[in-house]
Design a protein around this motif. Structure first.
Motif: not given
Length: 932
Positions: A452-458, A593-596, A378-380, A579-580
Motif C-alpha cells: 500500500g501507499p502512504i496516504l496523507l490527508f491534509v 490528499i487535500q481535504l478542503s 478523495i473517494k475516487r 504541510l508547513e
C-alpha cells in the motif's frame, strides 16, 4: 615491641574488625558523644582500639588499631537513634593487661597497648597452599551467590590472588577473613595470631573448612530439593504460611492493636495453598504458551532465533530474579507481534480478505458514501487503491495456481524418470533441498504482492480525516489502529527503548501491531504535523522516515524488539492540518490528499444525515419528538458556526437537542408519558399527539424554528457583517483563508494622510504581505502617468503636487495575516484611492503580482470561493493559472451562481475590477503633433 595508649572501643559480639577491613556499626549515645569530643580535640582523624567481646562481655586480649573515618549524628527529630561510626582497621595490637567486664560508665577509657614486632615473610610453600584454598573458597562463594555485585567482588579478589607476592600474603589473609565471614572463634583466632606464617596456615585451614561446608550444604540442599515430593512441598508451604500468620498476630498483640484478628481455621491454609497452586499452574501455562508461540514462528527466521536464544536464557535464570521478569516481558512482546510467516496461534482469528469477495468495489463505494458526504475526489482516489488491491490479490492467486500446477508437473516427471530407469535417474537427477522448488505459502505471497501507499490527508479540523481511515479499514475488512503523534518529542516513542533501560518497552508502531493482531492492518498516524522537533531525546520525525518509506519499512528496526519487522503490508494513513511544519523528507514519502472545507449545502446534508440522528440518539430522543427545520439548520450553519469542518456545527445542534430534551421531559411528565415513546408501536400515535400539541398554545412544540435559535443558542456570533458592504473610494474586497481553513472576504482599506510620500501598513501583517503592499505601490507609481494620475513620467504621485502618505489597513487587527495573495487587491485599492474610481461591492479578488505586472497563482481557491459565495459576492477575479482549480474543486451549483474572471496581467485585473473603459489609460489615446 613498642607500646602506647589508645581509647578502647568494645565491639558488640560477634563483630571482629581485622586489619585492612572496614566496618560501620551503631554505638550508644554516650560513646558517640565521646567520639565526637575526641574528633573535636584532635588535629587529624583519631585512632581507637576496636576490641572484640565475648558473649559474656569480656574483652579479648588482641584488638585492632582502627581509624575513625566517619561519625553520623542522629537526626534532631529522633534523638533516641544511636550514633553511626565507620572504622578502618590499620594493624593488630595487644592489650598489656586484660580488662575487666566493662559497665555503662566505662566509655573510651585509654589503655596501654603493645604493637607486635615486624612480621617475617612466609615460605613459598605456605603461600601456595593458602592461595589454593582461598581460590577454591572464592569460586564456591561466587557460584552460590545470587547478587551480581557480590559475584564481581569475589572475582576481583580472586584476580588479586593470582599475582600475590609473599610480602602481601599475610595482609591478604586478613582481607579474606574479614570478607568471607565465618565463625567468631575463627576470626578471633586470626586476629590473635601475629606471626605471618602461622596466620597463613590458620587461614588455610579455616578456608578449607568453609569451602567444604559450603559444598556439603549445597549438595544436601540439592538432594533434599530433588527428594521432596509435591505433597511435602505443599506441607512445607502450609507450615510456613501458618507460622507467618502466628508471627503477625503476635506482633499485632504486642503493638496493642485493638482491631479484631481472626484465627485462621483449618480451611484457611488449604484455601491459601489452593491459591498458591493456581499461581503455579498459571505460571506453567504462561511458560507453555510462550514456548508454543515461539515454535509457531517460521523456522530459520530472525524472530525465531531470537526467541529460542532468549528462551534458553530464561530457563537458566532463577524464577525470583529480576532478569527473569525482564526476559519474560520481552518474550511476551516478541511472540505477540504478528510476524508475516508465523503460524496463527489461535488467539486472534485470521480475518478473510475482503478484496477477494464478490462486489468488493461496489460494497466499498457504498461504505464510503454511507460514512461521508461529498469528498468525491478523495473517494475516487481510495477506490483506485482498493481496485489495485483486488487486482493484485487476483494476480497472486493466479500465480499460486500456476506454481502449484508446475510443482505437480515436475513431480510427475521425476516419478516417471525414476520408474523407467532407477539407476540412471539416481545418477542424473538427485533432488535435494536446493534443487526442489520451494513454494511460497499462499498467505506470504499474497502479502508480498499487495503493497500500500502512504496516504496523507491534509485539511482543517473536523473535515473527516480520521473517519476516512476507519472507513477504509471497514471496506478492506482489516483491523484499524490509531496512533496520536501530537506532542511526541521522544524518538524512543517511535523506535522503542533499548532493553538496557529500566521499564523499557517497544514503540508505538509495535504496540499498534500487537493490538491489531495482523501484519496487514490499517494504522492511522494522527496529527503528524504536530510531532516534536529535534531535541536531546532525538528527532521523532526522523524516526518516522523509515516507517513511512515503502522501500525501507519491510525491515523496520525497533530498539526493544531488536528484530527486523515487516511493515510493508500495513496501510499507513497520516493526517495533518497543515504541510508547513512537516519536514521535506517525510513529506516526500507520502501521497498528499487535500481535504478542503465543506460548503453550506454540504454542511446541511451532513447535519441532516449524520449529525442530527447522532445527537438525537445521544440524548434519548427520536425524529417524532424533535425536528429542526431547514431554515433553522441553515441559520445554525451560517450564524453560529464559522469553520471548515462540522465539529462546531455538531455542538450547536447538540445544544438545540438538549434544550428540546428538557421541554420534552417536562411535557412527558405533565401528560403521564413515561420516557417518551414506550414502544415502537406507539410512534405514530405519539407523533400525531405531538403534532396536535404544536397547535395548542403552551404545549410542547416538536419543530425548532429559526426564530427560536436566539433564545436557545444566544446571539449569533456571525450576523452577516460581511454582507454589509459599501462601494467607496480606496476600499477593495479581497479573498482570504482563515486560521481554521474557512474562506472569507477581507476589506482592504486605504486613505490619504498628510506626510512625506511614505506607506504605512497596519492590521497585524506579516513580512510577506507587507512586501506585497510595497510591491503594489511600486507598480502604481511606475504606471501613474499611464493611469493619468500624474502629468509626467518622472513625477511621484505621493509627492506632487502635495506630499502625502498612504495608510493601508486590514481590519481585525488581532488576527495575524500573512501570505502572498493580496497583491491584486492592494493594487486595485491604491488605484481607486489615487484615481477616485470605485470598485463595486459585489466584486472580490485574489492573486499576487510581479514588478512586470504579471498575476501569479495562489492557493486555497476552493475555500476562498466558498467564502465569497457565503458573502453573496457575484463576481470573483482570480489568476488565470487557477482556472483548473475552480473547474475541479468548486461545485457546479456555485459556479453557475457566480461570475469568474481569470486574468493574466494587472491591467486585465484593473479592467475587470473597475469595468472596461472606467480607467483613462494614456497609452490608448491617439496623439497628433501639428507642424503648422
Amino acid at each position: 615491641m613498642s607500646s602506647s595508649k589508645l581509647p578502647v572501643l568494645p565491639l558488640v559480639h560477634p563483630l571482629v574488625l581485622l586489619p585492612a577491613s572496614r566496618i560501620s556499626l551503631p554505638v550508644p549515645t554516650k560513646v558517640g558523644e565521646a567520639l565526637l569530643s575526641l574528633i573535636d580535640n584532635s588535629d587529624s582523624l583519631p585512632i581507637v582500639a576496636a576490641v572484640p567481646t565475648s558473649s559474656t562481655n569480656q574483652l579479648a586480649e588482641w584488638a585492632t588499631a582502627a581509624r575513625v573515618l566517619r561519625l553520623v549524628k542522629p537526626p534532631a527529630r529522633n534523638p533516641r537513634q544511636p550514633y553511626l561510626v565507620s572504622l578502618h582497621g590499620l594493624t593488630r595490637v595487644q592489650l598489656k593487661a586484660p580488662l575487666p567486664i566493662l559497665d555503662a560508665s566505662s566509655v573510651l577509657l585509654a589503655h596501654d597497648i603493645n604493637y607486635p614486632p615486624t612480621e617475617n615473610l612466609p615460605t613459598r610453600e605456605v603461600v601456595d597452599k593458602f592461595k589454593t584454598a582461598a581460590l577454591r573458597l572464592l569460586d564456591r562463594l561466587a557460584r552460590d551467590s545470587i547478587q551480581q555485585a557480590r559475584k564481581d567482588g569475589y572475582h576481583k579478589i580472586a584476580g588479586m590472588l593470582e599475582d600475590i607476592t609473599d610480602a602481601r600474603a599475610a595482609w591478604m589473609a586478613d582481607v579474606l577473613a574479614g570478607t568471607v565471614g565465618g565463625e567468631f572463634e575463627d576470626r578471633l583466632a586470626i586476629l590473635s595470631t601475629p606471626d605471618a606464617t602461622d596466620r597463613l596456615q590458620l587461614a588455610t585451614t579455616i578456608f578449607i573448612k568453609l569451602a567444604s561446608i559450603s559444598e556439603v550444604t549445597k549438595r544436601i540442599s540439592n538432594a533434599v530439593d530433588e527428594s521432596l515430593s509435591k505433597q511435602q512441598k505443599e506441607f512445607f508451604l502450609r507450615q510456613q504460611l501458618a507460622a507467618i500468620q502466628r508471627e503477625l498476630q503476635a506482633l499485632q498483640r504486642s503493638n496493642g492493636d485493638k482491631s479484631p484478628t481472626t484465627t485462621p481455621r483449618s480451611g484457611a491454609s488449604e484455601g491459601t495453598t489452593s491459591e498458591l497452586d493456581d499461581d503455579e499452574q498459571h505460571d506453567a501455562d504462561d511458560m507453555a504458551d510462550l514456548k508454543r508461540k515461539i515454535e509457531a514462528m517460521a523456522p530459520g527466521s530472525e524472530e525465531r532465533k531470537m526467541g529460542v536464544r532468549e528462551w534458553r536464557r530464561l530457563k537458566r535464570i532463577p524464577q525470583g530474579s529480576v532478569e527473569n521478569g525482564v526476559i519474560r516481558n520481552y518474550l511476551e512482546w516478541l511472540t505477540s507481534v504478528p510476524w508475516p510467516n508465523s503460524t496463527p496461534s489461535g488467539d486472534i482469528p485470521d480475518t478473510p480478505s475482503a478484496a477477494s469477495q464478490k462486489n468488493f468495489l461496489s460494497n466499498a463505494r457504498a461504505q464510503l458514501d454511507a460514512d461521508h458526504y461529498g469528498l468525491e475526489k478523495i473517494k475516487r482516489r481510495l477506490i483506485e487503491y482498493l481496485a489495485v488491491v483486488r487486482l493484485r490479490e487476483a494476480a497472486g492467486k493466479r500465480e499460486e495456481e500456476h506454481q502449484r500446477h508446475e510443482d505437480v508437473k515436475l513431480q510427475a516427471e521425476v516419478a516417471k524418470s525414476e520408474s523407467s530407469s532407477p539407476e540412471k535417474s539416481l545418477v542424473k537427477y538427485r533432488p535435494n533441498a536446493d534443487s526442489v522448488p520451494r513454494t511460497t505459502p499462499p498467505n506470504e505471497r499474497e502479502k508480498k504482492a499487495v503493497r500500500g501507499p502512504i496516504l496523507l490527508f491534509v485539511g482543517p479540523p473536523g473535515t473527516g480525516k480520521t473517519s476516512l481511515g476507519l472507513s477504509i479499514a471497514r471496506a478492506l475488512n482489516r483491523p484499524f489502529q490509531r496512533i496520536s503523534l501530537g506532542g511526541v518529542r521522544d524518538e524512543a516513542e517511535i523506535r522503542g527503548h533499548r532493553r538496557t533501560y529500566v521499564a523499557s518497552g517497544p514503540g508505538l508502531i509495535v504496540q499498534a501491531l500487537r493490538r491489531a493482531g495482523r501484519a496487514d492492518g490499517v494504522i492511522l498516524l494522527d496529527e503528524i504535523d504536530k510531532v516534536g522537533q529535534s531535541n536531546f531525546h532525538g528527532d521523532p520525525g526522523a524516526a518516522l522516515l523509515e516507517v513511512l518509506d515503502p522501500e525501507q519499512n519491510h525491515s523496520f528496526n525497533d530498539h526493544y524488539v531488536n528484530v527486523p519487522i515487516d511493515l510493508s503490508q500495513i496501510l499507513f494513513i497520516c493526517t495533518a492540518n497543515t504541510l508547513e511544519t512537516i519536514s521535506a523528507p517525510l513529506l516526500d514519502r507520502c501521497e498528499v490528499i487535500q481535504l478542503s472545507g465543506y460548503t453550506h449545502d454540504e454542511k446541511l446534508h451532513i447535519a441532516r444525515r449524520y449529525l442530527l440522528p447522532k445527537q438525537l440518539k445521544a440524548n434519548g430522543l427520536t425524529n417524532a419528538e424533535v425536528e429542526i427545520t431547514e431554515p433553522a439548520l441553515l441559520r445554525i450553519a451560517t450564524g453560529y458556526t464559522r469553520e471548515a469542518g462540522v465539529r462546531t456545527l455538531e455542538r450547536a445542534i447538540g445544544a438545540v437537542i438538549r434544550w428540546k430534551a428538557v421541554e420534552w421531559a417536562e411535557w412527558a411528565e405533565d401528560n403521564d408519558v413515561s420516557n417518551g415513546i414506550s414502544s415502537p408501536s406507539d410512534t405514530k400515535a405519539t407523533s400525531q399527539a405531538l403534532v396536535k400539541a404544536d397547535v395548542k398554545q403552551g404545549e410542547y412544540k416538536r419543530l425548532v424554528e429559526e426564530s427560536e435559535l436566539e433564545k436557545i443558542l444566544g446571539i449569533a456570533r456571525w450576523d452577516g457583517d460581511e454582507r454589509d458592504r459599501e462601494e467607496r473610494r480606496g476600499v477593495v474586497y479581497g479573498l482570504v483563508v482563515m486560521g481554521q481553513g474557512e474562506g472569507g472576504i477581507l476589506p482592504v482599506e486605504t486613505i490619504i494622510v498628510p506626510g512625506q510620500g511614505g506607506l504605512k501598513l497596519t492590521g497585524s501583517l506579516g513580512d510577506v504581505i507587507k512586501e506585497s503592499g510595497e510591491l503594489a505601490l511600486s507598480w502604481v507609481k511606475k504606471h501613474a502617468y499611464d493611469l493619468c494620475i500624474t502629468n509626467e513620467r518622472s513625477q511621484d504621485p505621493l509627492k506632487l503636487p502635495d506630499p502625502i502618505d498612504i495608510h493601508l489597513h486590514l481590519p481585525a487587527g488581532a488576527t495575524k495575516k500573512d501570505g502572498p495573495s493580496a497583491g491584486v487587491a492592494m493594487t486595485c485599492a491604491f488605484v481607486s484611492l489615487l484615481t477616485g474610481a470605485c470598485v463595486p461591492a459585489h466584486i472580490a479578488m485574489t492573486g499576487e503580482i510581479t514588478l512586470r505586472g504579471r498575476v501569479t497563482p495562489v492557493g486555497g481557491i476552493k475555500e476562498k470561493v466558498l467564502g465569497a459565495h457565503r458573502a453573496q459576492i457575484t463576481k470573483v477575479i482570480l489568476p488565470y493559472a487557477n482556472r483548473k482549480d475552480v473547474e475541479h474543486d468548486v461545485a457546479l451549483e456555485i459556479r453557475n451562481e457566480m461570475e469568474f474572471v481569470f486574468v493574466r496581467t494587472v491591467r486585465e485585473a484593473l479592467d475587470a475590477a473597475f469595468g472596461k473603459g472606467a480607467l483613462p489609460w494614456r497609452r490608448d489615446a491617439l496623439l497628433l503633433e501639428s507642424r503648422l
